[in-house]
Design a protein around this motif. Sequence first.
Motif, PDB file in Angstrom:
ATOM      1  N   GLY A   1       0.804  -1.225   0.000  1.00  0.00           N
ATOM      2  CA  GLY A   1       0.000   0.000   0.000  1.00  0.00           C
ATOM      3  C   GLY A   1       0.831   1.267   0.000  1.00  0.00           C
ATOM      4  O   GLY A   1       0.492   2.238   0.687  1.00  0.00           O
ATOM      5  N   ALA A   2       1.907   1.261  -0.744  1.00  0.00           N
ATOM      6  CA  ALA A   2       2.787   2.430  -0.820  1.00  0.00           C
ATOM      7  C   ALA A   2       2.920   2.873  -2.268  1.00  0.00           C
ATOM      8  O   ALA A   2       2.380   2.240  -3.183  1.00  0.00           O
ATOM      9  N   ASN A   3       3.621   3.984  -2.480  1.00  0.00           N
ATOM     10  CA  ASN A   3       4.001   4.366  -3.829  1.00  0.00           C
ATOM     11  C   ASN A   3       5.514   4.581  -3.852  1.00  0.00           C
ATOM     12  O   ASN A   3       6.187   4.432  -2.826  1.00  0.00           O
ATOM     13  N   TYR A   4       6.039   4.932  -5.005  1.00  0.00           N
ATOM     14  CA  TYR A   4       7.489   5.042  -5.156  1.00  0.00           C
ATOM     15  C   TYR A   4       8.097   6.019  -4.157  1.00  0.00           C
ATOM     16  O   TYR A   4       9.203   5.807  -3.656  1.00  0.00           O
ATOM     17  N   ASN A   5       7.371   7.089  -3.833  1.00  0.00           N
ATOM     18  CA  ASN A   5       7.908   8.119  -2.941  1.00  0.00           C
ATOM     19  C   ASN A   5       7.788   7.763  -1.463  1.00  0.00           C
ATOM     20  O   ASN A   5       8.479   8.344  -0.625  1.00  0.00           O
ATOM     21  N   THR A   6       6.907   6.817  -1.136  1.00  0.00           N
ATOM     22  CA  THR A   6       6.678   6.500   0.287  1.00  0.00           C
ATOM     23  C   THR A   6       7.110   5.090   0.661  1.00  0.00           C
ATOM     24  O   THR A   6       6.875   4.656   1.785  1.00  0.00           O
ATOM     25  N   ILE A   7       7.741   4.369  -0.261  1.00  0.00           N
ATOM     26  CA  ILE A   7       8.032   2.956  -0.011  1.00  0.00           C
ATOM     27  C   ILE A   7       8.971   2.764   1.184  1.00  0.00           C
ATOM     28  O   ILE A   7       8.794   1.850   1.989  1.00  0.00           O
ATOM     29  N   GLU A   8       9.980   3.655   1.338  1.00  0.00           N
ATOM     30  CA  GLU A   8      10.898   3.512   2.476  1.00  0.00           C
ATOM     31  C   GLU A   8      10.173   3.713   3.803  1.00  0.00           C
ATOM     32  O   GLU A   8      10.344   2.932   4.750  1.00  0.00           O
ATOM     33  N   GLU A   9       9.349   4.769   3.877  1.00  0.00           N
ATOM     34  CA  GLU A   9       8.622   5.064   5.110  1.00  0.00           C
ATOM     35  C   GLU A   9       7.637   3.949   5.445  1.00  0.00           C
ATOM     36  O   GLU A   9       7.540   3.511   6.602  1.00  0.00           O
ATOM     37  N   THR A  10       6.914   3.477   4.435  1.00  0.00           N
ATOM     38  CA  THR A  10       5.939   2.405   4.667  1.00  0.00           C
ATOM     39  C   THR A  10       6.628   1.124   5.105  1.00  0.00           C
ATOM     40  O   THR A  10       6.158   0.427   6.003  1.00  0.00           O
ATOM     41  N   THR A  11       7.757   0.810   4.473  1.00  0.00           N
ATOM     42  CA  THR A  11       8.499  -0.393   4.837  1.00  0.00           C
ATOM     43  C   THR A  11       9.004  -0.309   6.275  1.00  0.00           C
ATOM     44  O   THR A  11       8.957  -1.298   7.020  1.00  0.00           O
ATOM     45  N   SER A  12       9.470   0.863   6.693  1.00  0.00           N
ATOM     46  CA  SER A  12       9.930   1.047   8.076  1.00  0.00           C
ATOM     47  C   SER A  12       8.786   0.829   9.060  1.00  0.00           C
ATOM     48  O   SER A  12       8.968   0.204  10.115  1.00  0.00           O
ATOM     49  N   LYS A  13       7.606   1.351   8.729  1.00  0.00           N
ATOM     50  CA  LYS A  13       6.438   1.166   9.600  1.00  0.00           C
ATOM     51  C   LYS A  13       6.081  -0.313   9.722  1.00  0.00           C
ATOM     52  O   LYS A  13       5.787  -0.814  10.820  1.00  0.00           O
ATOM     53  N   ILE A  14       6.091  -1.006   8.591  1.00  0.00           N
ATOM     54  CA  ILE A  14       5.774  -2.437   8.604  1.00  0.00           C
ATOM     55  C   ILE A  14       6.799  -3.201   9.431  1.00  0.00           C
ATOM     56  O   ILE A  14       6.450  -4.102  10.212  1.00  0.00           O
ATOM     57  N   ASN A  15       8.065  -2.834   9.285  1.00  0.00           N
ATOM     58  CA  ASN A  15       9.119  -3.502  10.045  1.00  0.00           C
ATOM     59  C   ASN A  15       8.938  -3.270  11.547  1.00  0.00           C
ATOM     60  O   ASN A  15       9.087  -4.204  12.355  1.00  0.00           O
ATOM     61  N   ASN A  16       8.603  -2.034  11.939  1.00  0.00           N
ATOM     62  CA  ASN A  16       8.375  -1.733  13.355  1.00  0.00           C
ATOM     63  C   ASN A  16       7.169  -2.506  13.898  1.00  0.00           C
ATOM     64  O   ASN A  16       7.194  -3.002  15.029  1.00  0.00           O
ATOM     65  N   GLN A  17       6.118  -2.594  13.083  1.00  0.00           N
ATOM     66  CA  GLN A  17       4.949  -3.371  13.489  1.00  0.00           C
ATOM     67  C   GLN A  17       5.298  -4.845  13.663  1.00  0.00           C
ATOM     68  O   GLN A  17       4.848  -5.499  14.607  1.00  0.00           O
ATOM     69  N   GLN A  18       6.129  -5.346  12.745  1.00  0.00           N
ATOM     70  CA  GLN A  18       6.551  -6.743  12.818  1.00  0.00           C
ATOM     71  C   GLN A  18       7.345  -7.012  14.086  1.00  0.00           C
ATOM     72  O   GLN A  18       7.166  -8.043  14.749  1.00  0.00           O
ATOM     73  N   LEU A  19       8.238  -6.081  14.446  1.00  0.00           N
ATOM     74  CA  LEU A  19       9.030  -6.236  15.662  1.00  0.00           C
ATOM     75  C   LEU A  19       8.135  -6.236  16.903  1.00  0.00           C
ATOM     76  O   LEU A  19       8.342  -7.026  17.833  1.00  0.00           O
ATOM     77  N   THR A  20       7.135  -5.355  16.898  1.00  0.00           N
ATOM     78  CA  THR A  20       6.196  -5.306  18.025  1.00  0.00           C
ATOM     79  C   THR A  20       5.409  -6.605  18.146  1.00  0.00           C
ATOM     80  O   THR A  20       5.274  -7.176  19.242  1.00  0.00           O
ATOM     81  N   LEU A  21       4.899  -7.094  17.006  1.00  0.00           N
ATOM     82  CA  LEU A  21       4.138  -8.344  17.019  1.00  0.00           C
ATOM     83  C   LEU A  21       5.011  -9.528  17.436  1.00  0.00           C
ATOM     84  O   LEU A  21       4.547 -10.433  18.139  1.00  0.00           O
ATOM     85  N   SER A  22       6.266  -9.492  17.023  1.00  0.00           N
ATOM     86  CA  SER A  22       7.188 -10.576  17.398  1.00  0.00           C
ATOM     87  C   SER A  22       7.424 -10.593  18.905  1.00  0.00           C
ATOM     88  O   SER A  22       7.481 -11.664  19.527  1.00  0.00           O
ATOM     89  N   ARG A  23       7.569  -9.403  19.493  1.00  0.00           N
ATOM     90  CA  ARG A  23       7.741  -9.325  20.954  1.00  0.00           C
ATOM     91  C   ARG A  23       6.505  -9.852  21.680  1.00  0.00           C
ATOM     92  O   ARG A  23       6.611 -10.585  22.666  1.00  0.00           O
ATOM     93  N   ILE A  24       5.331  -9.481  21.174  1.00  0.00           N
ATOM     94  CA  ILE A  24       4.084  -9.954  21.783  1.00  0.00           C
ATOM     95  C   ILE A  24       3.997 -11.473  21.697  1.00  0.00           C
ATOM     96  O   ILE A  24       3.648 -12.155  22.674  1.00  0.00           O
ATOM     97  N   LEU A  25       4.327 -12.015  20.501  1.00  0.00           N
ATOM     98  CA  LEU A  25       4.262 -13.463  20.312  1.00  0.00           C
ATOM     99  C   LEU A  25       5.242 -14.183  21.228  1.00  0.00           C
ATOM    100  O   LEU A  25       4.927 -15.231  21.799  1.00  0.00           O
ATOM    101  N   ARG A  26       6.447 -13.616  21.384  1.00  0.00           N
ATOM    102  CA  ARG A  26       7.429 -14.245  22.269  1.00  0.00           C
ATOM    103  C   ARG A  26       6.919 -14.284  23.706  1.00  0.00           C
ATOM    104  O   ARG A  26       7.068 -15.301  24.401  1.00  0.00           O
ATOM    105  N   ASN A  27       6.311 -13.182  24.150  1.00  0.00           N
ATOM    106  CA  ASN A  27       5.782 -13.140  25.517  1.00  0.00           C
ATOM    107  C   ASN A  27       4.643 -14.130  25.713  1.00  0.00           C
ATOM    108  O   ASN A  27       4.553 -14.804  26.752  1.00  0.00           O
ATOM    109  N   ILE A  28       3.759 -14.219  24.711  1.00  0.00           N
ATOM    110  CA  ILE A  28       2.654 -15.191  24.782  1.00  0.00           C
ATOM    111  C   ILE A  28       3.210 -16.613  24.827  1.00  0.00           C
ATOM    112  O   ILE A  28       2.728 -17.463  25.589  1.00  0.00           O
TER     113      ILE A  28
END
Length: 318
Positions: free
Chosen positions: A170-197
């Motif tokens: 859901g990004a475009n050429y100008n926002t791909i870096e920012e969107t990818t960073s957000k997805i990566n941060n979300q992934q890290l958060t979800l991974s921490r939650i999963l590890r705790n569970i």
Amino acid sequence: MIMDNMVAHTAEHAFIGSLQKRLNTTLEVSKVEHRETYHTAFIKQTIILDFETIIAAEMEVNKLIIEGRRINRFVFNTLKEAREKLPDLRANENRLIDAKEITVVEIENHDIAACSMEHAENLSECLFFLVINMTKSANNYEIKFMVGLHAMNEAVKLTKKIHFICTKIGANYNTIEETTSKINNQQLTLSRILRNITIRSLEEIEAKETGDNVKLVSKQLYNLDFKEIQKFVNSKLLEKRTIIILVNNTDSDFANLVFARSNDVRINCIDVINELKKIISVEIMGGGKTNFYVANIKKLTSNDILDGIIKIISTMSP
């Protein structure tokens, strides 16, 4: 093929020259390997090289290609003579010990190196230069690059890949870096939650006492962090008289099986699995040691496998 290698080698000279300017040091190229569509330069790890520097050098090489920098060739009797005339000369001295003459290749006002290979007469023959990957080996940076039509075709493929990624996230050429960073941060958060569970779920498993004073830790798990499961198993193996059988079911058709026992339990995990395969027709894809077995199994057979292992070890004297 010979012509392609000649042009690629010329582009590699320009690339190394650009890197040296940015790093303000002389680089040592161990070797250059040529393939049909790409080439690899091996640069000794005497410096720290990051991809931002590589991109800057790549851009300069293409600028030099557009300018059409001339390639000049000189011949000297010895390396010493060459260095006296050309103080900025780049040379791999180990390769030139037995050389009867020293051939020097200069890219006009850019790079000058001792090299006996054939080169283009003008950098414009390279058409286009594209770095596609950088990795590290024990002693070298390995930089893969393409030249000419191969590089142009690869650039078009990369554009297609970027468009595909943008569509998926859901990004475009100008926002791909920012969107990818957000997805990566979300992934890290979800991974921490999963590890705790996962940690909490594993801590809640109640060990069952079996014969011969053996504790059995067994359970069907669902979509938990497999690395945390392995850590849990390793910690349990430090306890005395313990057998662990865990199945982690995933969203795919397969589940992960971990079957292990502490060193003071006298059962062979591999023999137990082989015996199970004789009793029931199940697919167990894995392996391990006599005290630790890890495998992929079909999720539909996970109950049968878990129950089957427990039945077999119940007949043994651990």
